[in-house]
Design an enzyme around this catalytic site. Structure first.
Site, PDB file in Angstrom:
ATOM      1  N   HIS A 276      54.501 -36.325   7.242  1.00 37.59           N
ATOM      2  CA  HIS A 276      54.179 -37.446   6.359  1.00 37.59           C
ATOM      3  C   HIS A 276      52.957 -37.156   5.517  1.00 37.59           C
ATOM      4  O   HIS A 276      52.876 -37.556   4.346  1.00 37.59           O
ATOM      5  CB  HIS A 276      53.968 -38.714   7.196  1.00 37.59           C
ATOM      6  CG  HIS A 276      53.998 -39.981   6.418  1.00 37.59           C
ATOM      7  ND1 HIS A 276      52.853 -40.657   6.051  1.00 37.59           N
ATOM      8  CD2 HIS A 276      55.036 -40.720   5.939  1.00 37.59           C
ATOM      9  CE1 HIS A 276      53.186 -41.753   5.388  1.00 37.59           C
ATOM     10  NE2 HIS A 276      54.499 -41.824   5.298  1.00 37.59           N
ATOM     11  N   CYS A 277      51.996 -36.444   6.080  1.00 40.57           N
ATOM     12  CA  CYS A 277      50.726 -36.186   5.399  1.00 40.57           C
ATOM     13  C   CYS A 277      50.870 -35.301   4.164  1.00 40.57           C
ATOM     14  O   CYS A 277      50.038 -35.367   3.262  1.00 40.57           O
ATOM     15  CB  CYS A 277      49.741 -35.522   6.354  1.00 40.57           C
ATOM     16  SG  CYS A 277      49.384 -36.446   7.851  1.00 40.57           S
ATOM     17  N   ILE A 278      51.906 -34.464   4.118  1.00 37.99           N
ATOM     18  CA  ILE A 278      52.021 -33.499   3.024  1.00 37.99           C
ATOM     19  C   ILE A 278      53.037 -33.939   1.978  1.00 37.99           C
ATOM     20  O   ILE A 278      53.331 -33.176   1.049  1.00 37.99           O
ATOM     21  CB  ILE A 278      52.360 -32.095   3.551  1.00 37.99           C
ATOM     22  CG1 ILE A 278      53.775 -32.032   4.132  1.00 37.99           C
ATOM     23  CG2 ILE A 278      51.325 -31.658   4.575  1.00 37.99           C
ATOM     24  CD1 ILE A 278      54.216 -30.601   4.490  1.00 37.99           C
TER      25      ILE A 278
END
Length: 342
Positions: free
Chosen positions: A331-333
């Site tokens: 999700h972070c990238i």
């Protein structure tokens, strides 16, 4: 002007990513760097099998990106500082007429750690908005996309150590933050969590991003990271957060259905307690790009829970260990661009 952030489950036009570049979080050795490049590429290719992907690439990495990234993915050259696009890029919203707009938070490198710079990334949200020819919704709040989750019906998850942290917004209080979320995202009620996972407060951490802790798979339901080992510092943290969410009501007055998403069995690595979390998945059209950690039983259990939470979507596990080694997950990238409603 009224804006509303749709839930991640809403129909999407594409996913935005940034290709890694050399720096503190990519790795010190050739082997570490190669593992990082490969991890980002694997996520991009898993998504591209289902919908378009656009990837920002620093000029120093364009040759490598062309070699490693499939031609079905659009590469866009632009100087960047880091490559966690969820945080440095825009948060997309719908205007009142259903058209797309892009919220441009102030990005200061997760509180301005000495290992990162936000010199170029501060303009990234506006740059992407310009590529799409959509208006920019400017904000004076220091915030990142990984620090928020919405249910699409007025409820938002926030963390006290992120939006209210002295490294980001030293003069803000909850009332002001909630008002800004209402203005930019259309939310009506904030559920404040006291903190994030333990490792997120170490050198490369975000100081408590919620997208590794809890998320809304649908309105009225929340998936929550569960650390079942009492010897892990996140056990007590998540016990308390679960209790907060179980007692809360959302913007529609509903009590939340809290679903536990147990962590893998691995507790530590060479640097201490891990923060491996299946919560940090990405919802795309018809599928969920799920984190996997090389543990067949735990990975399968998480996939089953996600399949039940997102009926009708295929669960696609991608090994996320190299991502988490660098401070984040799937999700972070990534950052979803929803379809306009008009």
């Amino acid at each position: 002007m009224t804006y509303t952030m749709p839930p991640e489950t809403a129909p999407q036009d594409r996913i935005w990513m940034a290709f890694p570049r050399e720096g503190a979080t990519l790795g010190e050795t050739t082997a570490e760097r190669e593992a990082g490049y490969a991890a980002w590429a694997a996520v991009a290719h898993a998504i591209a099998d289902h919908q378009p992907v656009s990837m920002i690439v620093d000029p120093t990495e364009m040759g490598r990106a062309r070699r490693m990234i499939s031609g079905q993915i659009t590469l866009i050259e632009r100087t960047i500082d880091d490559f966690w696009l969820r945080d440095s890029g825009p948060t997309f919203v719908h205007a009142a007429d259903g058209s797309l707009a892009a919220v441009d938070w102030i990005f200061n490198g997760w509180g301005g750690g000495d290992w990162t710079s936000a010199t170029h990334d501060r303009g990234l949200a506006a740059f992407i908005a310009g590529l799409l020819d959509v208006p920019v919704v400017s904000s004076l709040l220091v915030n990142e996309g990984g620090g928020i989750h919405v249910d699409g019906e007025g409820t938002i998850l926030l963390t006290e150590t992120v939006q209210l942290g002295a490294e980001r917004n030293p003069n803000a209080d909850a009332v002001r933050v909630e008002a800004e979320m209402a203005r930019t995202l259309g939310t009506e009620k904030a559920l404040w969590l006291p903190r994030g996972l333990a490792r997120d407060y170490e050198e490369f951490g975000t100081r408590g991003h919620v997208d590794i802790v809890a998320t809304f798979p649908s309105p009225g339901t929340v998936l929550v990271h569960q650390q079942r080992d009492a010897g892990h510092p996140d056990h007590a943290t998540m016990r308390d957060i679960r209790a907060i969410l179980a007692a809360a009501t959302d913007a529609k007055g509903r009590r939340l259905d809290v679903i536990d998403l147990p962590a893998p069995d691995t507790l530590t690595d060479a640097h201490g307690f891990v923060d491996w979390s299946y919560v940090n998945h990405l919802v795309i059209n018809g599928a969920v790009i799920a984190c996997a950690f090389g543990e067949p039983v735990a990975d399968a259990r998480a996939a089953d829970i996600l399949a039940a939470a997102y009926p009708g979507r295929r669960i696609i596990p991608v090994d996320a260990r190299e991502l988490f080694n660098r401070g984040g997950g799937v999700h972070c990238i990534t950052q979803q661009q929803p379809k306009p409603l008009t």
